[in-house]
Design an enzyme around this catalytic site. Structure first.
Site, mmCIF file in Angstrom:
data_model
loop_
_atom_site.group_PDB
_atom_site.id
_atom_site.type_symbol
_atom_site.label_atom_id
_atom_site.label_comp_id
_atom_site.label_asym_id
_atom_site.label_seq_id
_atom_site.Cartn_x
_atom_site.Cartn_y
_atom_site.Cartn_z
ATOM 1 N N THR A 115 29.036 14.444 2.850
ATOM 2 C CA THR A 115 29.938 13.995 2.103
ATOM 3 C C THR A 115 31.924 14.919 1.087
ATOM 4 O OG1 THR A 115 28.412 12.113 1.383
ATOM 5 C CG2 THR A 115 30.350 11.939 0.226
ATOM 6 N N ARG B 118 22.109 0.344 6.034
ATOM 7 C CA ARG B 118 21.936 0.856 4.763
ATOM 8 C C ARG B 118 23.108 1.859 4.533
ATOM 9 N NH1 ARG B 118 24.221 5.855 2.313
ATOM 10 N NH2 ARG B 118 22.289 6.338 0.654
ATOM 11 N N VAL B 119 23.972 0.969 2.938
ATOM 12 C CA VAL B 119 25.037 1.033 2.289
ATOM 13 C C VAL B 119 24.221 2.612 1.670
ATOM 14 C CG1 VAL B 119 27.399 0.901 1.310
ATOM 15 C CG2 VAL B 119 26.185 -1.029 3.045
ATOM 16 N N ASP C 252 25.937 4.966 -1.328
ATOM 17 C CA ASP C 252 27.189 4.875 -2.671
ATOM 18 C C ASP C 252 28.489 5.334 -2.506
ATOM 19 O OD1 ASP C 252 26.414 7.437 -2.365
ATOM 20 O OD2 ASP C 252 26.657 8.039 -3.996
ATOM 21 N N THR D 257 28.816 12.595 -4.828
ATOM 22 C CA THR D 257 28.388 12.713 -3.993
ATOM 23 C C THR D 257 26.674 13.356 -3.586
ATOM 24 O OG1 THR D 257 27.629 14.938 -1.759
ATOM 25 C CG2 THR D 257 28.491 15.024 -3.545
ATOM 26 N N GLY D 258 25.406 12.753 -3.425
ATOM 27 C CA GLY D 258 23.859 13.333 -2.910
ATOM 28 C C GLY D 258 23.258 11.783 -2.345
ATOM 29 N N GLY E 37 22.825 8.914 -2.255
ATOM 30 C CA GLY E 37 23.141 6.827 -2.510
ATOM 31 C C GLY E 37 21.964 6.131 -3.526
#
Ligand code: ASP
Length: 335
Positions: free
Chosen positions: A198, A226-227, A229, A249-250, A252
């Site tokens: 990201t 799926r959404v 963060d 980032t990571g 979410g």
């Protein structure tokens, strides 16, 4: 007397000019299992060069007094167009073997925001988020509706092939066979998979305004619309002139649960923590204790820059008005 007035004017002019030149920009290209032993010299140089180019774009715009939101959009656009990163062109595949991208942008002066989720045919999702910020009565649009809005407002669209990348496809096939949902740069993946992510930008411009933006293809093999963060204001992105601008980032799900980006802001605003302490607390004591992995970059209203991550590495960089760039990937790199 006249001389005194002139001197005062000169002093004020000098002060305004030197103040006006203060700016800073921090960027990330994802966090994850980035270990020096897995990087050839050439690969490391390729990523460093991409981060360097992104910083140069931001630096030159900031020198020309561009606004923080314009800089965020332009720098994220560059990273979205670069297939090295999991955003825009380099986005990972979802469980159906397609691309669903998320992005957001926030203006720290007005607290106005724009966000999009699950778009598939928009070349630069962050620019669609910017259109939402500038031209919509809403702040968060998703799926086909977001694309219809984008088309009617002149957002650049591309065909699905634009996002097709053989390397990403193999990465997805592997994850799909095992039925796992994974971060782009997670553990048991092959070398290619471990090193993309990201993208995000946090900026303080010469007017002292802050902004942040984040863009992503999400997690490989993600399902059911799926959404993550990245498009959620307060989770993956937040900016407020009173405190800081943050992009995360990571994994979410954990950043949403921890409201990570807003948490960094809140720790500064209500607890008086410094930028670096607030980022450390948000990552280690909020995201980390839930079991989440990842990182964040941030700038504050004084132009300080901070990074925090609990993974082996995070593609990251920053530059301030003095032009000295800091670029790092591994935990062992000094920032
Ligand atoms: N945070 C993104 C998501 O969960 C993934 C990433 O940062 O690589 O969608």
């Amino acid at each position: 007397m006249k001389i005194l007035v002139k001197l005062q004017l000169l002093f004020t002019l000098m002060m305004t000019q030197s103040m006006a030149q203060n700016f800073s920009i921090a960027i990330h290209g994802g966090a994850g299992n980035l270990l020096p032993k897995n990087f050839s010299e050439e690969r490391e140089a390729t990523y460093r060069a991409a981060l360097d180019s992104a910083l140069t774009i931001g630096y030159e715009m900031l020198q020309d007094s561009a606004s923080a939101t314009d800089v965020c959009e332009a720098v994220v656009n560059y990273l979205e167009n670069n297939p090295l990163f999991n955003a825009g062109r380099g986005s990972v595949f979802n469980a159906e073997g397609q691309h669903e991208m998320d992005a957001s942008i926030m203006d720290g002066k007005t607290l106005n925001t724009g966000a999009v989720a699950g778009v598939s045919l928009i070349k630069n999702p962050v620019s669609l988020a910017r259109l939402v910020l500038d031209s919509s009565e809403h702040v968060f649009l998703s799926g086909p509706g977001a694309e219809t809005f984008g088309k009617s407002h002149g957002a650049a669209t591309v065909s699905a092939e634009y996002f097709h990348n053989e390397r990403r496809y193999r990465q997805w096939e592997k994850a799909n066979k095992k039925s796992v949902i994974k971060l782009d740069h997670d553990g048991d993946a092959d070398m290619e998979e471990k090193k993309h992510g990201t993208v995000g930008v946090a900026v303080m411009d010469v007017f002292g305004n802050l902004a942040a933006a984040t863009s992503t293809g999400g997690m490989t093999n993600k399902k059911y619309g799926r959404v993550g963060d990245s498009p959620i204001i307060g989770a993956g992105t937040y900016a407020n002139n009173a405190t800081c601008a943050v992009s995360c980032t990571g994994h979410g799900e954990y950043f949403i649960r921890a409201q990570a980006a807003f948490e960094a802001h809140a720790l500064m605003q209500y607890k008086g923590q410094s930028l670096q302490d607030a980022c450390n607390t948000a990552i280690y004591e909020r995201v980390g204790v839930l079991g989440g992995e990842g990182g964040m970059i941030a700038v504050d209203s004084k132009g300080n820059v901070a990074y925090a991550f609990n993974t082996a590495g995070m593609y990251r960089g920053s530059v301030r008005q003095d032009g000295e760039k800091h670029i790092a990937i591994f935990k062992t790199n000094s920032d």
